[in-house]
Design a protein around this motif. Structure first.
Motif, PDB file in Angstrom:
ATOM      1  N   ARG B  11      39.405  41.911 -10.138  1.00 11.01           N
ATOM      2  CA  ARG B  11      38.757  42.948  -9.332  1.00 11.01           C
ATOM      3  C   ARG B  11      38.001  42.334  -8.164  1.00 11.01           C
ATOM      4  O   ARG B  11      37.624  41.170  -8.189  1.00 11.01           O
ATOM      5  CB  ARG B  11      37.785  43.756 -10.194  1.00 11.01           C
ATOM      6  CG  ARG B  11      38.451  44.599 -11.277  1.00 11.01           C
ATOM      7  CD  ARG B  11      39.309  45.686 -10.670  1.00 11.01           C
ATOM      8  NE  ARG B  11      39.971  46.476 -11.685  1.00 11.01           N
ATOM      9  CZ  ARG B  11      39.443  47.559 -12.262  1.00 11.01           C
ATOM     10  NH1 ARG B  11      38.233  47.952 -11.942  1.00 11.01           N
ATOM     11  NH2 ARG B  11      40.127  48.221 -13.166  1.00 11.01           N
ATOM     12  N   ARG B  14      32.980  43.372  -4.842  1.00 10.03           N
ATOM     13  CA  ARG B  14      32.029  44.473  -4.622  1.00 10.03           C
ATOM     14  C   ARG B  14      31.831  45.339  -5.870  1.00 10.03           C
ATOM     15  O   ARG B  14      30.916  46.142  -5.930  1.00 10.03           O
ATOM     16  CB  ARG B  14      32.447  45.321  -3.427  1.00 10.03           C
ATOM     17  CG  ARG B  14      33.542  46.331  -3.705  1.00 10.03           C
ATOM     18  CD  ARG B  14      34.084  46.939  -2.444  1.00 10.03           C
ATOM     19  NE  ARG B  14      35.336  46.269  -2.080  1.00 10.03           N
ATOM     20  CZ  ARG B  14      36.306  46.857  -1.373  1.00 10.03           C
ATOM     21  NH1 ARG B  14      36.151  48.069  -0.912  1.00 10.03           N
ATOM     22  NH2 ARG B  14      37.415  46.211  -1.114  1.00 10.03           N
ATOM     23  N   GLU B  15      32.703  45.173  -6.876  1.00  7.37           N
ATOM     24  CA  GLU B  15      32.503  45.920  -8.124  1.00  7.37           C
ATOM     25  C   GLU B  15      31.453  45.263  -9.010  1.00  7.37           C
ATOM     26  O   GLU B  15      31.065  45.820 -10.030  1.00  7.37           O
ATOM     27  CB  GLU B  15      33.817  46.005  -8.911  1.00  7.37           C
ATOM     28  CG  GLU B  15      34.850  46.904  -8.283  1.00  7.37           C
ATOM     29  CD  GLU B  15      35.995  47.206  -9.229  1.00  7.37           C
ATOM     30  OE1 GLU B  15      35.908  46.887 -10.423  1.00  7.37           O
ATOM     31  OE2 GLU B  15      36.984  47.791  -8.758  1.00  7.37           O
ATOM     32  N   GLU B  58      29.440  46.307 -12.786  1.00  8.91           N
ATOM     33  CA  GLU B  58      28.756  47.598 -12.768  1.00  8.91           C
ATOM     34  C   GLU B  58      29.671  48.759 -12.385  1.00  8.91           C
ATOM     35  O   GLU B  58      29.487  49.865 -12.861  1.00  8.91           O
ATOM     36  CB  GLU B  58      27.522  47.561 -11.866  1.00  8.91           C
ATOM     37  CG  GLU B  58      27.832  47.252 -10.423  1.00  8.91           C
ATOM     38  CD  GLU B  58      26.605  47.381  -9.542  1.00  8.91           C
ATOM     39  OE1 GLU B  58      25.566  47.822 -10.031  1.00  8.91           O
ATOM     40  OE2 GLU B  58      26.698  47.047  -8.356  1.00  8.91           O
ATOM     41  N   SER B  59      30.634  48.521 -11.517  1.00  6.32           N
ATOM     42  CA  SER B  59      31.528  49.622 -11.150  1.00  6.32           C
ATOM     43  C   SER B  59      32.770  49.660 -12.021  1.00  6.32           C
ATOM     44  O   SER B  59      33.639  50.497 -11.812  1.00  6.32           O
ATOM     45  CB  SER B  59      31.961  49.491  -9.693  1.00  6.32           C
ATOM     46  OG  SER B  59      30.838  49.417  -8.878  1.00  6.32           O
ATOM     47  N   GLY B  60      32.865  48.746 -12.951  1.00  8.62           N
ATOM     48  CA  GLY B  60      34.039  48.717 -13.809  1.00  8.62           C
ATOM     49  C   GLY B  60      33.658  49.030 -15.241  1.00  8.62           C
ATOM     50  O   GLY B  60      33.074  50.070 -15.528  1.00  8.62           O
ATOM     51  N   CYS B  61      33.963  48.090 -16.140  1.00 13.58           N
ATOM     52  CA  CYS B  61      33.789  48.367 -17.564  1.00 13.58           C
ATOM     53  C   CYS B  61      32.333  48.286 -18.016  1.00 13.58           C
ATOM     54  O   CYS B  61      32.005  48.708 -19.123  1.00 13.58           O
ATOM     55  CB  CYS B  61      34.621  47.382 -18.375  1.00 13.58           C
ATOM     56  SG  CYS B  61      34.201  45.665 -18.049  1.00 13.58           S
TER      57      CYS B  61
END
Lengths: 180, 87
Positions: B11, B14-15, B58-61
């Motif tokens: 990923r 930025r995620e 934080e924006s993923g799992c």
């Protein structure tokens, strides 16, 4: 108690068609976040399988149509479209009012999503039944492939207007370029 | 920069949210003494080379990750779950 009138998150904002892209809100019914306790994954999966025919999804996968379940982070999944059965081995939280879900459909849907989602959503990599927690514009959200030209996006309900705004901008950009 | 999350796959940076040195995972014993606690709380190395850091997807799992990378070459060597996958 006063009779409360349900108000969908995208009331007054959707549906919309921009270029070849149709954006509409999806009312999936009740939404429950299921987070199995440590070691409780298989027991939770067994109950779900007996009730709905699908178990707890593995990472990045969604199962079922209606009701359905989508992986939603490490050891978490969202059950949508059915009341949550008793799951003694999991924490279950009703989040029916917490999420906005929109459906995007059209020939250019991947081009539009490429502008707001920073992961590869092309069909050979991101197949039907695949889901991902990722960014949607500036927000944390989730994206799920529902068909060849159909995706669903999940974002926080309080950000419904932002979600629609981001998608409108992306769709306008794509349709403006493709008409040249 | 891309990080290969053990749960989500590769990923974009930025995620992720950067927390700091992974020394935070090695919490000293409450009776370890003021020197050990001073080290744990305040003193950090600034290595030119391999470094282990905590990152949050934080924006993923939502998993906490220990990322080993080289500050000279920017090479990301390893990306592991900080905690156990309890299922």
């Amino acid at each position: 108690m006063a009779k409360l009138i349900p108000s969908p998150p995208c009331a007054g904002l959707l549906p919309k068609t921009i270029g070849s892209l149709a954006i509409r809100e999806v009312d999936v019914g009740p939404i429950t976040l299921i987070a199995p306790f440590s070691g409780g994954g298989s027991a939770t999966s067994d109950v779900l399988k007996a009730e709905f025919g699908f178990g707890f999804p593995s990472p990045n996968r969604a199962l079922g149509e209606n009701p359905r379940i989508a992986w939603f982070g490490l050891n978490q999944a969202l059950l949508m479209g059915a009341a949550c059965p008793a799951l003694p081995q999991a924490a279950c939280v009703d989040q029916s009012d917490g999420w906005v879900i929109v459906c995007l459909e059209g020939a250019k849907v991947q081009d539009v999503l490429a502008r707001v989602v920073p992961i590869d959503l092309r069909a050979p990599v991101f197949k039907q039944g695949h889901t991902a927690r990722t960014l949607v514009g500036h927000m944390h959200g989730a994206v799920t492939r529902m068909g060849d030209q159909r995706f669903e996006l999940t974002a926080m309900r309080s950000m419904a207007a932002t979600l629609v705004h981001e998608l409108e901008r992306a769709a306008l950009g794509v349709s403006a370029r493709s008409s040249q | 920069m891309r990080l290969n999350c053990p749960i989500c796959g590769e990923r974009d940076r930025r995620e992720f949210y950067y927390k700091g040195d992974a020394v935070e995972l090695d919490r000293p014993d409450p009776n370890a003494g003021s020197e050990a606690w001073d080290d744990y709380l305040h003193n950090r190395d600034n290595p030119a080379g391999e470094t282990r850091d905590l990152w949050h997807h934080e924006s993923g799992c939502g998993a906490w990750l220990v990322v080993t990378r080289n500050t000279l070459t920017h090479e990301v060597l390893r990306c592991e779950l900080a905690g156990a996958n309890t299922q």
